[in-house]
Design an enzyme around this catalytic site. Structure first.
Site, mmCIF file in Angstrom:
data_model
loop_
_atom_site.group_PDB
_atom_site.id
_atom_site.type_symbol
_atom_site.label_atom_id
_atom_site.label_comp_id
_atom_site.label_asym_id
_atom_site.label_seq_id
_atom_site.Cartn_x
_atom_site.Cartn_y
_atom_site.Cartn_z
ATOM 1 N N CYS A 132 0.807 -1.231 0.000
ATOM 2 C CA CYS A 132 0.000 0.000 0.000
ATOM 3 C C CYS A 132 0.839 1.279 0.000
ATOM 4 O O CYS A 132 0.570 2.217 -0.750
ATOM 5 C CB CYS A 132 -0.945 0.000 1.196
ATOM 6 N N HIS A 252 -3.107 6.178 4.449
ATOM 7 C CA HIS A 252 -1.711 6.358 4.861
ATOM 8 C C HIS A 252 -1.247 7.727 4.347
ATOM 9 O O HIS A 252 -1.638 8.154 3.246
ATOM 10 C CB HIS A 252 -0.804 5.300 4.233
HETATM 11 P P1 NAP Z 1 -7.650 -9.316 7.696
HETATM 12 O O1 NAP Z 1 -8.649 -8.251 7.857
HETATM 13 O O2 NAP Z 1 -6.995 -9.904 8.889
HETATM 14 O O3 NAP Z 1 -8.294 -10.489 6.807
HETATM 15 C C1 NAP Z 1 -7.623 -11.688 6.571
HETATM 16 C C2 NAP Z 1 -8.390 -12.500 5.545
HETATM 17 O O4 NAP Z 1 -7.652 -13.682 5.241
HETATM 18 C C3 NAP Z 1 -9.745 -12.947 6.056
HETATM 19 O O5 NAP Z 1 -10.678 -12.998 5.003
HETATM 20 C C4 NAP Z 1 -9.430 -14.356 6.539
HETATM 21 O O6 NAP Z 1 -10.551 -15.211 6.561
HETATM 22 C C5 NAP Z 1 -8.482 -14.808 5.449
HETATM 23 N N1 NAP Z 1 -7.745 -15.975 5.908
HETATM 24 C C6 NAP Z 1 -7.001 -16.099 7.031
HETATM 25 N N2 NAP Z 1 -6.541 -17.357 7.147
HETATM 26 C C7 NAP Z 1 -6.995 -18.034 6.077
HETATM 27 C C8 NAP Z 1 -6.885 -19.380 5.628
HETATM 28 N N3 NAP Z 1 -6.184 -20.284 6.318
HETATM 29 N N4 NAP Z 1 -7.486 -19.723 4.472
HETATM 30 C C9 NAP Z 1 -8.206 -18.832 3.772
HETATM 31 N N5 NAP Z 1 -8.368 -17.541 4.143
HETATM 32 C C10 NAP Z 1 -7.755 -17.150 5.276
HETATM 33 O O7 NAP Z 1 -6.423 -8.835 6.798
HETATM 34 P P2 NAP Z 1 -6.424 -7.785 5.578
HETATM 35 O O8 NAP Z 1 -6.011 -6.474 6.079
HETATM 36 O O9 NAP Z 1 -7.655 -7.918 4.769
HETATM 37 O O10 NAP Z 1 -5.195 -8.316 4.752
HETATM 38 C C11 NAP Z 1 -5.166 -9.569 4.146
HETATM 39 C C12 NAP Z 1 -3.862 -9.718 3.390
HETATM 40 O O11 NAP Z 1 -3.846 -8.827 2.295
HETATM 41 C C13 NAP Z 1 -2.630 -9.341 4.227
HETATM 42 O O12 NAP Z 1 -2.184 -10.420 4.991
HETATM 43 C C14 NAP Z 1 -1.666 -8.886 3.197
HETATM 44 O O13 NAP Z 1 -0.895 -9.956 2.698
HETATM 45 C C15 NAP Z 1 -2.561 -8.312 2.130
HETATM 46 N N6 NAP Z 1 -2.604 -6.857 2.226
HETATM 47 C C16 NAP Z 1 -2.086 -6.175 1.232
HETATM 48 C C17 NAP Z 1 -2.098 -4.824 1.266
HETATM 49 C C18 NAP Z 1 -1.442 -4.069 0.177
HETATM 50 O O14 NAP Z 1 -0.822 -3.121 0.491
HETATM 51 N N7 NAP Z 1 -1.559 -4.438 -1.036
HETATM 52 C C19 NAP Z 1 -2.648 -4.129 2.308
HETATM 53 C C20 NAP Z 1 -3.198 -4.837 3.352
HETATM 54 C C21 NAP Z 1 -3.163 -6.214 3.275
HETATM 55 P P3 NAP Z 1 -11.318 -15.547 7.958
HETATM 56 O O15 NAP Z 1 -12.195 -14.364 8.235
HETATM 57 O O16 NAP Z 1 -12.058 -16.772 7.626
HETATM 58 O O17 NAP Z 1 -10.259 -15.734 8.988
HETATM 59 C C1 3JM Z 2 0.243 -5.899 4.379
HETATM 60 O O1 3JM Z 2 1.198 -13.036 5.400
HETATM 61 C C2 3JM Z 2 1.251 -12.094 6.161
HETATM 62 O O2 3JM Z 2 1.747 -12.175 7.277
HETATM 63 C C3 3JM Z 2 0.697 -10.786 5.676
HETATM 64 C C4 3JM Z 2 1.545 -9.627 6.029
HETATM 65 C C5 3JM Z 2 1.067 -8.340 5.391
HETATM 66 C C6 3JM Z 2 1.511 -7.928 4.138
HETATM 67 C C7 3JM Z 2 2.351 -8.822 3.300
HETATM 68 O O3 3JM Z 2 3.564 -8.941 3.551
HETATM 69 O O4 3JM Z 2 1.801 -9.432 2.386
HETATM 70 C C8 3JM Z 2 0.183 -7.540 6.101
HETATM 71 C C9 3JM Z 2 -0.228 -6.326 5.594
HETATM 72 C C10 3JM Z 2 1.114 -6.695 3.647
HETATM 73 C C11 3JM Z 2 1.608 -6.192 2.359
HETATM 74 O O5 3JM Z 2 0.820 -5.662 1.578
HETATM 75 O O6 3JM Z 2 2.807 -6.246 2.092
#
Ligand code: NAP
Ligand code: 3JM
Length: 350
Positions: A132, A252
């Site tokens: 992000c 952010h």
């Molecule tokens: P979050 O609110 O904690 O949501 C996590 C999601 O992952 C929920 O839908 C959860 O499902 C699912 N999940 C967890 N364990 C799983 C499993 N074993 N199998 C299938 N689904 C599973 O986190 P978030 O902020 O949405 O972020 C999710 C991911 O997106 C991060 O870990 C990161 O890698 C990525 N991300 C990227 C950016 C970016 O900058 N591009 C920003 C933020 C996040 P349940 O509800 O069933 O647990």
């Molecule tokens: C944003 O797999 C993880 O622990 C997710 C960590 C995470 C990430 C990532 O590294 O994919 C949390 C929030 C990010 C990201 O976009 O880089």
């Protein structure tokens, strides 16, 4: 609502902070969808999520869930992407992955459409969505690089808690309430969920986002450094980053110092470039105290830029303030934008 000539789309992590915004963005953009599979962990199976007024049941993310899927948007963490993205690809899907799992893989394009849209077509089934903080910064810097060249970037971030998921958002709410009631603040999630040490985020500032690396930088800082060079196709670019988590919910902000190649550029020339740049909104007028803030950027798809100043010592140095909604341009919107470019340009199949 669902189009017979649309695509079979899956959202992995559909119950999460990013996944929810993906569903909302697909709906707002009227993305051509024939079927929508909403996938998450076992814990969420049977929960219902609404899309265009229709309730869709969450299913478990398994390899078989990708049978017949054309486009899969992943945001369930790096380990789930590592387990399942290739399973989706062998079943014929193109994956847009929001995690850091494949971003630095040389066979995987890392894309911000305003910067390197053409890289999408080089995909081998997976396209990575950058971090992000990287996305909003490179979107603001690309118009400047194109015209005046870019030698150096030094960035400090002011990042909201929603970047750490729904649990971190709840933690800030609970701690704020506890603090205001003179109670102990319990810290269980930040700075890194699952790590040994936790610090309260309410009324605080944490100079740690993601885990520490051997060189003393955090992984979030190294993501900004490495991803910026890859997206901008500038392997020699000098980049330094300090990433800080602050107690607000969404968007952010970043203080960005840059050095360009040209020493004779004015603030007005930089403003002129950004005013007309795609996806950028210039909000910069000291006379009227006009500048972007996270609260104003929340819910918007653009990247907002203000406080543009020439450095007082270096003729090629400039300072900028860059703000964007981390869940939209920083995650869901950038992913949906990549999906839109895939279908519009017919780049789904190789
Ligand atoms: P979050 O609110 O904690 O949501 C996590 C999601 O992952 C929920 O839908 C959860 O499902 C699912 N999940 C967890 N364990 C799983 C499993 N074993 N199998 C299938 N689904 C599973 O986190 P978030 O902020 O949405 O972020 C999710 C991911 O997106 C991060 O870990 C990161 O890698 C990525 N991300 C990227 C950016 C970016 O900058 N591009 C920003 C933020 C996040 P349940 O509800 O069933 O647990
Ligand atoms: C944003 O797999 C993880 O622990 C997710 C960590 C995470 C990430 C990532 O590294 O994919 C949390 C929030 C990010 C990201 O976009 O880089």
């Amino acid at each position: 609502m669902f189009q017979a000539d649309g695509y079979h789309v899956a959202v992995v992590g559909a119950t999460g902070a990013v996944g929810q915004k993906m569903i909302e963005t697909l709906e707002n953009r009227n993305f051509p969808i024939q079927t929508l599979s909403l996938l998450a962990s076992k814990r969420s199976v049977g929960k219902k999520v609404s899309y265009k007024g229709q309730e869709i049941e969450i299913k478990e993310a398994t390899p078989e869930a990708f049978t017949g899927v054309d486009i899969a948007l992943f945001s369930a963490g790096g380990s789930i992407s590592k387990q399942l993205a290739k399973e989706a690809v062998v079943r014929g899907a193109v994956v847009v992955d929001n995690t850091s799992a494949f971003r630095m893989d040389e066979n995987v394009p890392l894309v911000v459409p305003e910067v390197n849209e053409a890289d999408i077509k080089e995909h081998n089934g997976i396209i990575a969505n950058p971090n992000c903080s990287t996305i909003q910064m490179v979107a603001a810097l690309e118009p400047i690089r194109k015209t005046y060249g870019l030698n150096r970037v030094i960035v400090s971030t002011y990042q909201s808690v929603s970047g750490s998921g729904t649990a971190a958002v709840e933690e800030l709410k609970t701690q704020t309430k506890a603090f205001l009631e003179d109670k102990e603040m319990e810290a269980n999630i930040l700075p890194v969920k699952g790590d040994k040490h936790h610090y309260p985020i309410a009324f605080n500032a944490l100079p740690q986002i993601d885990v520490f690396q051997e060189n003393g930088y955090t992984f979030e800082e190294m993501k900004m450094i490495n991803e910026t060079k890859k997206i901008m196709h500038l392997p020699e670019l000098e980049v330094a980053a300090t990433c800080v988590r602050l107690p607000f919910f969404t968007a952010h902000a970043e203080s960005v110092y840059i050095e360009i190649e040209d020493e004779n550029v004015t603030v007005d020339q930089i403003k002129g470039l950004l005013k007309d740049a795609p996806g950028i909104v210039l909000e910069d007028d000291p006379a009227t105290q006009t500048y972007p803030t996270p609260l104003k950027a929340q819910g918007k798809r653009d990247v907002f830029v203000g406080r543009i100043r020439k450095d007082l010592d270096r003729p090629n140095g400039f300072h900028l303030w860059v703000v964007s909604d981390n869940l939209l341009k920083g995650a869901a919107w950038n992913s949906v934008q990549i999906a839109e470019r895939l279908v519009e340009n017919n780049w789904l199949k190789k």
